[in-house]
Design a protein around this motif. Structure first.
Motif, short mmCIF file in Angstrom:
data_model
loop_
_atom_site.label_atom_id
_atom_site.label_comp_id
_atom_site.label_asym_id
_atom_site.label_seq_id
_atom_site.Cartn_x
_atom_site.Cartn_y
_atom_site.Cartn_z
N GLN A 139 9.43 -4.97 3.96
CA GLN A 139 10.24 -4.05 3.18
C GLN A 139 11.53 -4.69 2.66
O GLN A 139 12.00 -4.38 1.57
CB GLN A 139 10.58 -2.79 4.00
N LYS A 143 10.04 -6.51 -3.27
CA LYS A 143 9.82 -6.72 -4.70
C LYS A 143 9.53 -8.19 -5.03
O LYS A 143 9.31 -8.53 -6.17
CB LYS A 143 11.05 -6.27 -5.49
N LEU A 180 -2.39 2.60 -4.70
CA LEU A 180 -1.53 3.76 -4.45
C LEU A 180 -0.65 3.51 -3.23
O LEU A 180 0.57 3.77 -3.24
CB LEU A 180 -2.39 5.01 -4.24
N LEU A 183 2.01 1.16 -4.02
CA LEU A 183 3.05 1.83 -4.79
C LEU A 183 3.98 2.61 -3.87
O LEU A 183 5.20 2.54 -3.98
CB LEU A 183 2.43 2.79 -5.81
N ILE A 184 3.36 3.35 -2.95
CA ILE A 184 4.16 4.11 -1.98
C ILE A 184 5.00 3.14 -1.15
O ILE A 184 6.16 3.40 -0.86
CB ILE A 184 3.23 4.97 -1.08
N ARG A 186 6.37 0.61 -2.06
CA ARG A 186 7.45 0.06 -2.87
C ARG A 186 7.16 -1.34 -3.41
O ARG A 186 8.07 -2.07 -3.78
CB ARG A 186 8.78 0.09 -2.11
N LEU A 312 3.71 4.56 6.89
CA LEU A 312 2.72 4.00 5.96
C LEU A 312 1.30 4.07 6.53
O LEU A 312 0.33 4.26 5.80
CB LEU A 312 3.09 2.55 5.62
N CYS A 315 0.23 7.79 6.10
CA CYS A 315 -0.01 8.20 4.72
C CYS A 315 -1.14 7.37 4.08
O CYS A 315 -1.93 7.91 3.32
CB CYS A 315 1.28 8.21 3.91
N PHE A 319 -4.28 9.44 2.73
CA PHE A 319 -4.58 9.37 1.29
C PHE A 319 -5.98 8.81 1.07
O PHE A 319 -6.75 9.32 0.25
CB PHE A 319 -3.55 8.53 0.55
#
Lengths: 382, 700
Positions: A139, A143, A180, A183-184, A186, A312, A315, A319
């Motif tokens: 985290q 990016k 997905l 994306l969640i 980040r 994470l 989810c 998902f």
């Protein structure tokens, strides 16, 4: 009795447990009703054969779920790594040696217990758990292309590449789910879009030049130009539509489906159509709401989870399950081309029930942990 | 925004996305149920299913030498779905006249205008299951599928056909009552009836779906439960002997203008029935098989029963063959009743041996009456020890019980014993009489007659029928030996002298009985002429009975009426049966020179496959359903066999099944002689077919 026992011994989100029980009961009814034709054909009319097999697997699944939710979720970080490393050779082995059904090698048989299972089920669970682990660990530099994106996407692409030859639609769905989750988690949107574009290109190549292109062609053609294709080809979706249309608001009642005689795999791929035929729009709403409740409760876990990994993990798995559920339904109502995805916890599908149960168990494990922290907080403030 | 909040926001966003998908699915369900609902529900109404029985293929009946006696051929019922998908107004209106013309030209049963009018009417009534024609053959169906409208395709062109199996007996006139039939609602007859379960197999089940207008279509490619085809029956009949027996019987019946008659030829050691013929007068000079007399008609046997009387007395030590008896001027009086010998004035004082040869009624009735005086039940029990009065353990139904009058019952009187001694006061079938004679010929071992040798399925043995032994020894060897000598004497110097031959010898007994007929009773003088015996006398191989009822011309004595039939059949059987001759020359005469295996002309794919399996090159680079086979020292060559509808097919060289199939398809009736390959056909190939005409096929 069982109800009380669950509330005493089972920890974690009670609503999720209720959803599990609700879906299992629905599953019993729908599977029993829809295996009649299969039992007639293959078991000389012994209609109980399949339901007993299914019940056995469901009970085994519940045990796994119970044990999985008892285990501290932090262990799953390490387990994810192990599972992923195990799944790669298994997938490769399946492609080379697996049992072929409908010209696709998807199954391998575990020696000694002689139970066949779909290796992609294992890989799916493994990669999602692994994603939760890697995303939470990175985290700080999420990016960054080299530090985060490349190692993560590497594992995803390898898994999907190994699933795709035999089970392209599963691979495709898993890829979407992973995107997905990334994306969640980040990951840079720019990176994901680039990957997505590359994915689409591969998709086009496989559909047009892959070994099973004929199957894809006919399925897609059937889907896009329903009126012009041969009646036999649109048979499945037509029969499914008839099931849905004749179900009406309240359905024909348990066991009264007639379309189960025409639909291929009415107990798995098209179980949603049978549910609508027997329980009507009401039944469909109940099932959909059950999955949404499950997803919503999982998100509640995310909001409460103290650590990114737990959030994470919960989810990602929820998902993945709900996307699979809706994909199954979308096929049944003909919003998507025909592809074989079981409805989680409802379809009769052998070992995939076990993997689904483990996924539920892991989510509940995260939830149990949060509950205990909250209890601890309450005690501390009291 | 911190990481945590960012992630949570993204999660909610994803949840929102999936919620939209959920709404989309619900919306789609709503659309399918309410907006398109009508369309799909309508489709569903037509989707009714049911499990339909799939008929198993009925087994064939074969003779013991492998000739096909009964088989099934497919036959179709044609229906026309006038509202079928591609039968539009435009197509129907423009093509109906040519379709009507084609149908009329093919079936020649209605005019084209007639066909056209009826089809137009059916279309106006929107009929979806209009009956066009029943009993259509496969070749006709093939042609019909190319007709206008129908050629638009399966289902779409509106042509529907239902297969039915038609039972045929290729050798139409051979033993039809023994082969029998099984028709729903009718008392089953013969082997077809007796072995209906075995022949019929087990029907399969198929899930059928109603598509439209009461038309059922299979839902899956394969039957849900596959039908189990019936087994084949290998009967004991020998086609050649059967043919000989029938012809001999027919000739003699015509000659004597008798009412009916029967012949049964049985193998001594095994009880196998090699031939069984039953003919009834339809009109003067024309006889047909309508009833199985040999099995089903019990009559007073007459003098052939003396065998039982003599054997009983010999066993009980009542008299010997040398015992003398006065025939008292040919008349014996028992109470108010007189028994006469056929020879006016009797035979004087003769030994019992001679009395048998001359068939003296007086001698045997006096002897039995005197010797068994007060011990009648001893005589009756002795007869029962011979198996008389018991039912035969045979497969086919319809055999009446033998009626014996018991002593000390109201039916018994002073006349019973003397008349029973000469074959009256008892009712038994020819087959039962034959069984007794056969036992004497078989050294006292009484075997039951049997009609079935084995059951086979796809060439594999399912069940073999062993000989059934009714009595291991009916009498002592000494008595049996004497009886056989007596029967040989009948032919050598007795009533059946006309049957003696120099090559081999026949042994047997004549019978001439007066039968009670109609209102007149015995006074009406109807006769039953019979001969029962076996041959060759020194080494019995076959036993045979011939019974002729009510001969009205050229005599009525057993030796004159029944004897010649016996002799004619025995001569032919003896001449053709290798096992009865001692020379092995015939057996060795089988060609030793290597040759390519021969095959019957027939179905192309099967023939080619058969040769392939044997590893023999048999090139067939042409399109044809049937082939002719030529072979020489270089190998085998196949050439197409032309089959043109409406012309008599060339069936020479074919097997019987293929040939009969082709001939019946052309609407002709096949009459079959012999067995093996077809060597000659009575109507030349290529001639125009006359429907219903007979074509005689000679097989060898």
């Amino acid at each position: 009795m069982a109800y009380n026992w669950i509330f005493k011994n089972a920890k974690g989100d009670r609503y999720i447990w209720l959803v599990v029980i609700f879906l299992s009961l629905f599953s019993l009814l729908a599977v029993y009703s829809s295996t009649g034709t299969l039992a007639y054909k293959k078991q000389h009319g012994n209609t109980e054969y399949y339901i007993y097999k299914h019940i056995t697997l469901m009970i085994a699944g519940l045990f796994l779920m119970y044990w999985a939710h008892k285990l501290d979720y932090r262990y799953y970080s390490k387990i994810a790594q192990i599972l992923l490393f195990v799944s790669f050779p298994l997938l490769a082995y399946t492609i080379l040696m697996g049992e072929k059904i409908n010209q696709a090698a998807r199954w391998i048989t575990i020696p000694i217990i002689d139970q066949s299972f779909q290796t992609s089920d294992l890989a799916k669970l493994a990669i999602i758990m692994y994603l939760a682990r890697e995303l939470s660990r990175r985290q700080e530099n999420i990016k960054d292309l080299k530090k985060s994106f490349l190692p993560i996407i590497g594992a995803v692409v390898l898994t999907i590449a190994l699933i795709a030859p035999a089970n392209f639609s599963t691979a495709l769905m898993l890829f979407a789910t992973c995107c997905l989750i990334m994306l969640i988690g980040r990951i840079s949107v720019k990176h994901i879009l680039t990957t997505g574009a590359a994915g689409v290109m591969i998709l086009v190549l496989v559909v047009f030049f892959g070994p099973r292109r004929e199957t894809y062609f006919s399925r897609i053609k059937t889907f896009t130009s329903n009126e012009t294709v041969d009646k036999d080809k649109s048979f499945q979706s037509d029969q499914s539509k008839i099931a849905i249309a004749t179900g009406g608001l309240f359905g024909k009642g348990p066991g009264n489906s007639s379309q189960k005689n025409y639909l291929p795999h009415p107990y798995s791929d098209f179980i949603f159509s049978i549910i609508i035929e027997e329980y009507g729009m009401i039944g469909a709403l109940m099932i959909i709401i059950a999955y949404l409740v499950f997803l919503y409760r999982s998100i509640k876990i995310v909001t409460k989870a103290p650590k990114a990994f737990g959030a994470l993990l919960a989810c990602g798995l929820s998902f993945s399950l709900v996307i699979q559920a809706f994909a199954n339904m979308a096929v049944a109502v003909n919003l998507m081309p025909v592809t074989g995805v079981p409805l989680p916890l409802v379809s009769m599908g052998g070992t995939s029930i076990l993997f689904t149960s483990v996924a539920f168990g892991i989510i509940l494990s995260v939830s149990r942990d949060i509950e205990e922290i909250e209890k601890g907080a309450e005690l501390a403030t009291a | 925004m911190n990481i945590r909040k960012n992630i949570i926001l993204r999660v909610y966003l994803a949840f929102f996305l999936l919620a939209i998908v959920a709404i989309g699915i619900i919306g789609r369900v709503f659309q399918l149920q309410n907006i398109q609902g009508e369309k799909w529900r309508k489709l569903s109404d037509s989707l009714t299913t049911k499990l339909v029985n799939v008929a198993a293929i009925r087994g064939n009946i074969y003779s013991s030498d492998g000739s096909l006696l009964a088989t099934s051929l497919p036959e179709y019922e044609l229906r026309f779905d006038l509202m079928a998908e591609k039968v539009t107004d435009e197509i129907f209106n423009s093509k109906v006249d040519s379709l009507a013309y084609c149908l009329s030209a093919l079936f020649k049963d209605k005019s084209a205008a007639d066909y056209e009018r009826k089809m137009i009417a059916a279309r106006n009534h929107k009929e979806r299951y209009y009956l066009l024609k029943r009993n259509v053959t496969y070749l006709e169906l093939k042609e019909i599928r190319t007709f206008p409208i129908f050629r638009l395709g399966k289902n779409k062109g509106g042509l529907l056909f239902i297969q039915k199996n038609k039972r045929i007996q290729p050798f139409k006139s051979l033993a039809p009552r023994l082969i029998g039939y099984k028709i729903d609602g009718v008392q089953p007859v013969g082997l077809e009836g007796a072995f209906d379960k075995e022949l019929g197999g087990e029907p399969g089940k198929r899930l059928m779906q109603r598509i439209s207008g009461g038309v059922w279509m299979p839902l899956n490619e394969e039957d849900e439960i596959a039908a189990k085809n019936g087994v084949d029956i290998i009967s004991t009949l020998d086609v050649n002997y059967q043919d000989v027996a029938q012809k001999a019987l027919n000739q003699q019946l015509i000659k004597h203008d008798a009412h009916h008659g029967c012949v049964v030829l049985m193998e001594v050691a095994t009880g196998e029935i090699k031939a069984i013929a039953n003919l009834t007068r339809i009109e003067k000079g024309i006889y047909k098989e309508t009833y199985n007399y040999a099995v089903g008609e019990a009559t007073e046997p007459g003098s052939t029963f003396k065998l039982a009387s003599y054997l009983a007395a010999l066993e009980d030590g009542m008299f010997d063959t040398s015992t003398v008896q006065n025939t008292t001027g040919g008349i014996a009086v028992f109470g108010s009743h007189k028994i006469k010998d056929s020879h006016e004035g009797g035979y004087g004082i003769i030994p019992m041996r001679r009395a048998f040869e001359l068939s003296s009624n007086v001698a045997i009735s006096k002897q039995i009456n005197d010797r068994y005086n007060g011990k009648a039940s001893l005589f009756i029990n002795r007869l029962k020890a011979f198996g008389i009065g018991e039912d035969l353990p045979i497969e086919i139904a319809g055999s009446p019980k033998t009626r014996i009058i018991e002593p000390n019952t109201p039916a018994w009187n002073d006349l019973t014993l003397p008349t029973l001694a000469m074959g009256y006061a008892i009712l038994m079938t020819p087959l039962k009489t034959l069984t007794l004679y056969n036992a004497v010929a078989n050294n006292g071992i009484m075997v039951s007659p049997k009609f079935v040798r084995e059951l086979r399925s796809g060439g594999q043995l399912v069940k073999a029928y062993e000989p059934i032994i009714i009595r291991k020894k009916i009498a002592s060897d000494a008595s049996l030996g004497k009886m056989r000598k007596l029967m040989e004497g009948v032919v050598k110097q007795g009533t059946a002298k006309n049957l003696s031959t120099t090559i081999y010898s026949i042994a047997g007994k004549t019978g001439t009985a007066v039968i009670a007929g109609g209102a007149g009773g015995y006074a009406n003088k109807r006769y039953l002429a019979s001969f029962c015996g076996y041959f060759p006398a020194d080494f019995p191989k076959y036993s045979m009975i011939v019974v002729i009822t009510d001969p009205s011309m050229s005599g009525y004595y057993g030796n004159v009426v029944a004897g010649p039939i016996f002799k004619e059949i025995a001569d032919k059987v003896y001449a053709t049966s290798l096992t009865m001759h001692n020379d092995n020359a015939n057996a060795l005469a089988v060609a030793i020179a290597p040759t390519y295996p021969d095959a019957k002309s027939g179905d192309k794919t099967k023939t080619v496959l058969a040769y392939q399996k044997m590893g023999i090159k048999a090139p067939a680079n042409f399109e044809a359903a049937y082939v002719t086979i030529d072979k020489d020292e270089n190998g085998v060559s196949l050439s197409p066999k032309a089959m043109i509808a409406g012309l008599v097919p060339n069936v020479v060289g074919m097997g019987l099944q293929d040939a009969v199939y082709l001939i019946e398809n052309e609407g002709m009736i096949a009459v079959v002689n012999g067995s093996g390959k077809i060597t000659n056909q009575s109507i030349t190939a290529g001639a125009k077919v006359n429907k219903g005409s007979r074509i005689v096929l000679d097989l060898r």
